[in-house]
Scaffold this motif. Structure first.
Motif, PDB file in Angstrom:
ATOM      1  N   ARG A  54       0.847  -1.195   0.000  1.00  0.00           N
ATOM      2  CA  ARG A  54       0.000   0.000   0.000  1.00  0.00           C
ATOM      3  C   ARG A  54       0.879   1.241   0.000  1.00  0.00           C
ATOM      4  NH1 ARG A  54      -4.672  -1.487   4.498  1.00  0.00           N
ATOM      5  NH2 ARG A  54      -4.861  -3.700   3.964  1.00  0.00           N
ATOM      6  N   GLU A  56       0.672   5.632  -0.082  1.00  0.00           N
ATOM      7  CA  GLU A  56      -0.216   6.753   0.167  1.00  0.00           C
ATOM      8  C   GLU A  56       0.616   7.987   0.487  1.00  0.00           C
ATOM      9  OE1 GLU A  56      -4.348   7.144   2.610  1.00  0.00           O
ATOM     10  OE2 GLU A  56      -2.606   6.530   3.777  1.00  0.00           O
ATOM     11  N   THR A  58       0.999  11.400   2.421  1.00  0.00           N
ATOM     12  CA  THR A  58       0.438  12.065   3.595  1.00  0.00           C
ATOM     13  C   THR A  58       1.107  13.421   3.776  1.00  0.00           C
ATOM     14  OG1 THR A  58       2.047  11.043   5.096  1.00  0.00           O
ATOM     15  CG2 THR A  58      -0.033   9.874   4.744  1.00  0.00           C
ATOM     16  N   ARG A  73      -4.506  12.905   3.376  1.00  0.00           N
ATOM     17  CA  ARG A  73      -4.095  11.659   2.738  1.00  0.00           C
ATOM     18  C   ARG A  73      -4.671  11.603   1.333  1.00  0.00           C
ATOM     19  NH1 ARG A  73      -2.378   8.245   6.892  1.00  0.00           N
ATOM     20  NH2 ARG A  73      -2.964   8.969   8.979  1.00  0.00           N
ATOM     21  N   PHE A  76      -3.748   7.183  -2.875  1.00  0.00           N
ATOM     22  CA  PHE A  76      -3.649   5.802  -2.379  1.00  0.00           C
ATOM     23  C   PHE A  76      -3.470   4.844  -3.554  1.00  0.00           C
ATOM     24  CE2 PHE A  76      -5.472   1.676  -1.363  1.00  0.00           C
ATOM     25  CZ  PHE A  76      -4.870   1.386  -0.142  1.00  0.00           C
TER      26      PHE A  76
END
Length: 256
Positions: A54, A56, A58, A73, A76
């Motif tokens: 995963r 992402e 931030t 966030r 993704f």
């Protein structure tokens, strides 16, 4: 140590299915086979399994004094991998999309449906892409004298408009059993009946009376066979039903 070992998973077998038809229907449930629009990838490397990654972005937002206030966030991205050990038409199409049996072309990943299935005994779990995935080769792919030829394929999972990545199917797990009625009164030599009902994790129920193991705390007062309780002599006994690790009881009173 507290816990429920029946909810711990050690997957002993697995398969990956691929459909190049984005309209291919998903099986109705975990016990329904995949239809003809789905192709089996074939033998997989169990040691490699189905690694998931995963990513992402931030961005932390701080107030004066260095106090964290918010974290944004976005971007993704989910990938899920598998290592194929067979050289078949499905694997070749994933490794070399757009190529033919006689011509190898520069690969351009195509949109596909991917289903990851893991199994342990009668327990089945499936993750089927909700929208589609794009598959590409991860790392080197070649032949040598000592190792099995393999291809590690990375599936980039694209979410649908509801941000759903997978549809999950699983064999319902047994949560509990209940014996009804909870109390029973029978005369000596008479027969009464109780029913054992199983409740599963998907909130369905089933009559498992015939599948339970039955016992009586005092066979001189009452005996039990497949949910049928026979009074033997005046007194009381506790009848227990057991099914796949779950139990329940019924209090039996026998009258003269």
């Amino acid at each position: 140590m507290a816990g429920d070992p029946t909810k711990a998973n050690l997957w002993t077998d697995a398969d990956v299915y691929v459909s190049f038809d984005l309209s291919a229907p998903m099986p109705a449930d975990a016990n329904t086979p995949f239809g003809p629009q789905w192709d089996l990838v074939g033998l997989l490397d169990g040691d490699e399994g189905f690694p998931e990654n995963r990513e992402e972005d931030t961005d932390d937002k701080f107030a004066w004094g260095g106090i964290l206030v918010k974290t944004s966030r976005n971007h993704f991205k989910l990938t899920k991998s598998f290592t194929a050990l067979e050289d078949n038409a499905t694997v070749r199409r994933l490794v070399w999309p757009g190529s033919t049996e006689t011509k190898i072309k520069v690969p351009v990943p195509e949109k596909v449906l991917v289903a990851f299935e893991t199994r342990e005994g009668d327990k089945v779990r499936r993750l089927v892409t909700s929208l589609y995935a794009e598959c590409s080769l991860d790392g080197d792919h070649g032949e040598n004298e000592t190792d099995l030829e393999s291809a590690t394929i990375v599936a980039t999972i694209y979410p649908n408009a509801q941000k759903e990545l997978f549809d999950r199917q699983a064999t319902p797990l047994l949560e509990s059993i209940e014996v009804t009625p909870a109390t029973l009164s029978v005369a000596a030599t008479e027969i009464g009946a109780v029913v054992a009902t199983a409740t599963y994790s998907d909130e369905t129920t089933a009559d498992v009376t015939a599948n339970c193991s039955w016992s009586s705390s005092d066979p001189t007062k009452a005996t039990v066979t497949a949910g049928f309780i026979t009074g033997i002599a005046a007194g009381s006994a506790t009848v227990t039903a057991s099914y796949l690790g779950e139990t329940d009881t019924v209090a039996v009173t026998v009258t003269a």
